[in-house]
Design a protein around this motif. Structure first.
Motif, PDB file in Angstrom:
ATOM      1  N   GLU A 182       0.936  -1.216   0.090  1.00  0.00           N
ATOM      2  CA  GLU A 182       0.068   0.125   0.051  1.00  0.00           C
ATOM      3  C   GLU A 182       0.814   1.234   0.300  1.00  0.00           C
ATOM      4  O   GLU A 182       1.646   1.381   0.898  1.00  0.00           O
ATOM      5  N   LYS A 189      -6.502   6.359   4.066  1.00  0.00           N
ATOM      6  CA  LYS A 189      -7.285   5.201   3.433  1.00  0.00           C
ATOM      7  C   LYS A 189      -8.464   4.692   4.324  1.00  0.00           C
ATOM      8  O   LYS A 189      -9.505   4.558   3.905  1.00  0.00           O
ATOM      9  N   ASP A 196      -8.270  -1.789  -0.953  1.00  0.00           N
ATOM     10  CA  ASP A 196      -6.888  -2.200  -1.448  1.00  0.00           C
ATOM     11  C   ASP A 196      -6.987  -2.073  -2.886  1.00  0.00           C
ATOM     12  O   ASP A 196      -7.797  -2.253  -3.656  1.00  0.00           O
ATOM     13  N   TRP A 197      -5.724  -1.951  -3.592  1.00  0.00           N
ATOM     14  CA  TRP A 197      -5.831  -1.611  -5.043  1.00  0.00           C
ATOM     15  C   TRP A 197      -6.292  -2.565  -5.831  1.00  0.00           C
ATOM     16  O   TRP A 197      -7.070  -2.348  -6.526  1.00  0.00           O
TER      17      TRP A 197
END
Length: 696
Positions: A182, A189, A196-197
């Motif tokens: 991250e 966030k 998450d990505w």
């Protein structure tokens, strides 16, 4: 910084390594700007189709996408070649038709066997009072119904690509998206509730409703933030590199500045005093200045810039001022010469027109330090131009100038300070995107005595009245600009339009009264026409938009803009700023061709209401969008695939402060979050940033 991290290799492979993508499809994808699996990840669906099944087509209001389970009835092949093939079907309530053109009979018999159940989904329409679906998007067996997404994403397409091929390729690319460490600040966030990505990518490609497609949906907001953060990190690295490279403090004594201020018939505004103090403080520090001086038309940027150049001279060095065109460079020279005389310093002009011994003499004087301030076009950049000790470079009209050129100019001196001036008020979000590597000074007051400009809308049907008005004004000794529209991007037609208008006005106002300037003229003629107008020899100057930037004729008090509705707001505001510079009351006439569309009317009304360039710029951004507003091709503005500068300005501001904060604690990006950020830079193809880290 070694090469691209191996975890990203699969995303940067050839597109044809994805299942189902052959050379032909890969070529079609290139039309969408998609050249590798990574590009597909960031090509998100722009809308969706509701495919939730209902009991009957009676539950829909056609035309609409309908999904129903049916029993297949009789087939009716076409009666003539090329005619429609019809299949009757019945849902739980009513009967309707499926219609096909140029489909193979045996394929249809296999897809839709009479007597069997099928789920069909497609656009339901009424044709000759019969309900029908032409070429259903989906025909499935009842047991396959679960494969049909309730909300089917719709991807952008280009000729030859189908939704199915894009969706399939996107799904294959998603399988290659590994979980990455991250790079987003954990507190941010958590506060935003971002996934998450890799999870964000999967969610963005599989929206469950319209709400999932909005810029504020958590998955999309996170992916937009990633783009903005990578971009701001690049700018922050450029800024840090520039500042690291300084090592020279220029402290002024104030002597020369005082002489100039004493020679002026007015006092500087509070904003001028404040911005000069910001600039002088930057120059006095041992870090390199990289500052944007942003001021509306007529806010007095030139004086601030000249006083800053004097700081460089007082500190024992030289200054340079660079303009985008020769006309502007000459104008700067004219307006600065009296100030230079008051200060007792030597100022010279260098343009592409200087040749032979003249040029050689100037270059020698410059290299020996006899010239204090050099004004010029990009001729200042040429290899053989050497300064004795360049301390400050001032660049006028920034948006013709990218980050790379800013660095190049700074390299001319022993790490010279750079000050960029722009008369285009830029909304904060764009200023951050375009100049995130710079510190910004705002000139937000107009000098006392500037006359407001009266703005009126006049329909082109009343052009004779406008010409009469000009005739009277000229008789009173006043001067006017007449700006002709840009015709369909064709210089030949522009020229015709301007020439015709020139001939018409010359016939109406008399010989020798009207001048003409357009982009196709040789520079010598252009300068001569401008000079004749500035000296008052000609009274009306017919021009294409060459005069938009910087021309200063205080006696000109009328601005006529023909076909004003086809100009952008910022451009109209700039043009209007050419008048209202003298003592006379000034007028700007916006000639428009009726009927006006809604957007054009909104633009022209706004101009009539306000002279506040920043308000106009915000509105312009809302109407036109970012790329358009600065002309993306030459703006140095990044092309984002997901982020939207107009709607996500607040996110951009967060990205900027976050990028600067990360570099403050981890300048070489070697900590855990820094390492993750490096992967992001590779992922976002910010090669410039990567080079800056390796240099650093």
């Amino acid at each position: 910084m070694k090469g691209r991290p191996p975890v990203l290799f699969p995303l940067f492979a050839e597109l044809e390594t994805l299942e189902g993508v052959g050379p032909k499809t890969a070529k079609l994808f290139a039309g969408l700007g998609v050249e590798k699996p990574r590009d597909l990840l960031f090509t998100l669906p722009h809308s969706g189709v509701d495919r939730r099944p209902r009991a009957s087509i009676r539950d829909y209001l056609p035309p609409a996408v309908a999904t129903v389970e049916v029993t297949v009835g009789a087939h009716f092949p076409p009666l003539r070649k090329g005619g429609p093939y019809r299949v009757m079907v019945r849902d739980s309530v009513t009967e309707f038709q499926l219609v096909f053109f140029r489909a193979k009979d045996d394929w249809l018999q296999k897809q839709l066997p009479t007597g069997q159940r099928r789920i069909v989904s497609g656009k339901l329409e009424i044709f000759d009072s019969i309900a029908q679906i032409v070429h259903p998007d989906h025909i499935l067996r009842p047991e396959e119904g679960a494969d049909l997404p309730a909300w089917e994403p719709v991807y952008p397409l280009t000729a030859g690509l189908t939704q199915r091929s894009v969706a399939r390729a996107a799904a294959a690319a998603l399988e290659r998206a590994a979980d990455l460490a991250e790079w987003i600040d954990p507190a941010l966030k958590a506060r935003e509730g971002w996934p998450d990505w890799a999870e964000a990518l999967r969610a963005a490609h599989a929206p469950a409703s319209g709400a999932d497609m909005t810029p504020t949906a958590p998955a999309r907001a996170r992916l937009a933030y990633d783009e903005l953060f990578a971009h701001q990190l690049t700018l922050a690295l450029a800024r840090a590199t520039l500042r690291r490279g300084k090592g020279r403090a220029s402290r002024g004594t104030g002597d020369l500045q005082r002489k100039v201020l004493e020679s002026l018939p007015y006092s500087p505004t509070g904003a001028q005093t404040r911005t000069l103090a910001e600039i002088a403080a930057d120059m006095a520090s041992d870090r390199r200045m990289n500052r944007l001086l942003q001021g509306d038309v007529g806010a007095g940027k030139t004086l601030v810039a000249f006083l800053a150049l004097l700081v460089a001279v007082e500190a024992g060095g030289q200054g340079a001022m660079m303009a985008p065109t020769e006309i502007l460079a000459r104008q700067h020279l004219e307006s600065l010469t009296p100030l230079a005389e008051a200060a007792g310093i030597r100022i010279e002009l260098l343009t592409g027109r200087d040749k032979g011994s003249d040029r050689a003499a100037k270059l020698a004087a410059l290299a020996e330090g006899q010239i204090d301030v050099l004004v010029g076009t990009h001729a200042i950049f040429q290899k053989d131009v050497n300064f004795h000790d360049l301390r400050l470079a001032v660049v006028d009209e920034q948006h013709r100038f990218g980050v790379a050129q800013r660095m190049e100019l700074g390299a001319k001196g022993q790490a010279a300070d750079v000050l960029v001036m722009t008369a285009t008020p830029i909304p904060r979000s764009l200023a951050l995107a375009q100049y995130g590597d710079m510190d910004i000074s705002l000139l937000d007051e107009k000098p006392a005595g500037r006359q407001p400009v009266r703005t009126a809308l006049v329909s082109t049907g009343r052009i004779d009245e406008v010409v009469d008005h000009l005739r009277r004004a000229v008789a009173e000794g006043r001067q006017a600009y007449w700006v002709c529209p840009l015709v369909e991007e064709s210089e030949v037609l522009d020229l015709t339009a301007a020439t015709e208008r020139f001939l018409m006005l010359r016939a109406a106002l008399g010989e020798g009264v009207v001048g003409l300037v357009h982009g196709q003229m040789p520079p010598v003629e252009k300068d001569a026409a401008m000079a004749a107008f500035a000296a008052g020899r000609s009274k009306v100057l017919v021009a294409t938009t060459v005069i938009e930037v910087g021309v200063n004729v205080p006696n000109a008090s009328i601005m006529v803009i023909e076909r004003a509705e086809i100009f952008g707001l910022a451009q109209l505001h700039q043009l209007r700023g050419r008048v209202g510079r003298g003592a006379a009351e000034s007028t700007c006439l916006l000639l428009y061709q009726p009927p006006l569309g809604g957007t054009a009317e909104r633009r022209l009304q706004l101009l009539r209401e306000t002279e506040d360039g920043f308000r106009i710029a915000e509105e312009d951004l809302a109407i036109r969008g970012a790329g358009d507003m600065i002309g993306t091709a030459q703006s140095g503005l990044p092309r984002f695939r997901i982020a939207d500068l107009e709607r996500q300005a607040a996110l951009l501001a967060v990205a900027q402060s976050d990028a600067r904060a990360l570099l403050a604690v981890d300048p070489s990006l070697t900590g855990p979050r820094g390492q993750a950020a490096r992967v992001l830079l590779w992922l976002m193809e910010q090669d410039r940033a990567i080079r800056l880290i390796s240099v650093g």
